[in-house]
Design a protein around this motif. Structure first.
Motif, PDB file in Angstrom:
ATOM      1  N   ASP A  76       0.372  -2.003  -1.836  1.00 20.30           N
ATOM      2  CA  ASP A  76       0.224  -0.552  -1.930  1.00 20.30           C
ATOM      3  C   ASP A  76      -1.251  -0.169  -1.825  1.00 20.30           C
ATOM      4  OD1 ASP A  76       2.904  -0.188  -2.215  1.00 20.30           O
ATOM      5  OD2 ASP A  76       2.855   0.266  -4.365  1.00 20.30           O
ATOM      6  N   GLU A  77      -1.504   1.021  -1.292  1.00 19.63           N
ATOM      7  CA  GLU A  77      -2.873   1.520  -1.191  1.00 19.63           C
ATOM      8  C   GLU A  77      -3.382   1.923  -2.567  1.00 19.63           C
ATOM      9  OE1 GLU A  77      -5.357   5.206   0.899  1.00 19.63           O
ATOM     10  OE2 GLU A  77      -3.266   4.797   1.445  1.00 19.63           O
ATOM     11  N   GLY A 128      -5.570   4.248  -3.967  1.00 21.33           N
ATOM     12  CA  GLY A 128      -6.328   5.437  -3.587  1.00 21.33           C
ATOM     13  C   GLY A 128      -7.085   6.082  -4.723  1.00 21.33           C
TER      14      GLY A 128
END
Length: 215
Positions: free
Chosen positions: A95-96, A98
């Motif tokens: 998953d990113e 962010g």
């Protein structure tokens, strides 16, 4: 682990005391089949475990049990049906990232002291608990009600954050008013840096004590 990037806004639909535990049912837009029993979901900050999952009409719901410590240390003890909360599901490998690394382990409650519109942004002035103030640094990260935010300014126990219209629209921040309490989680790196800073003095004292014994 979480990132502090809100992926849904849920709603408390029921709250029931069960001895020292409070069970809450939270409606959301996540697919019911995508929430496994035992899954961790950050609910306006605290990492909580889904103990039951189902669907009613077009809405998914999941139940969580909150113990005495969670009820005391977070805003969860005041949640009632109709309360809207920020939701984020736990990270998966790949998953990113962010926002910033958020554990979902809330350190306490902060208080909003002012809300000011500045052009297209909105400034929230927040007062941190005294024991947590030293962990808040200008341009550092902090999680408030589960949202990863950058600290804009710091003055003693007070600090400010600036939110853009998008964040106000897709989280519960558009509903936050002066006097509201927020769940606060300090940055993990700040926590460990402060802990490590305690050890040089302790190590020197221990060395001196050992030298005294040797003589």
């Amino acid at each position: 682990m979480f990132t502090g990037l809100i992926s849904d806004v849920g709603e408390v639909v029921s709250s029931e005391a069960r001895g020292s535990v409070r069970r809450l049912r939270i409606a959301c837009s996540y697919p019911a089949e995508g929430i496994a029993l035992g899954a961790s979901i950050a609910c306006s900050g605290p990492c909580l475990t889904a103990v039951e999952v189902g669907a009613s009409g077009k809405r998914t719901w999941f139940d969580i049990d909150a113990g005495a410590e969670t009820l005391e240390r977070t805003t969860l003890g005041a949640w009632a049906p109709g309360k809207r909360i920020n939701l984020e599901r736990s990270l998966k490998l790949g998953d990113e990232l962010g926002g910033h690394l958020v554990s979902g382990h809330v350190d306490g409650m902060a208080r909003v002291t002012a809300v000011t519109r500045i052009g297209e942004t909105t400034r929230f002035d927040v007062e941190a608990p005294e024991r947590l103030a030293r962990f808040i640094a200008e341009k550092g990260s902090v999680a408030l009600d589960g949202t990863s935010l950058t600290v804009n300014s710091v003055a003693g126990r007070s600090f400010s954050v600036l939110l853009i219209p998008h964040t106000l629209a897709v989280t519960t921040w558009g509903e936050v008013r002066e006097g509201d309490r927020l769940n606060i989680e300090i940055d993990t790196m700040a926590r460990y840096a402060a802990r490590l800073a305690e050890f040089p003095a302790a190590g020197t004292a221990e060395a001196g004590a050992d030298e005294g014994l040797a003589s």
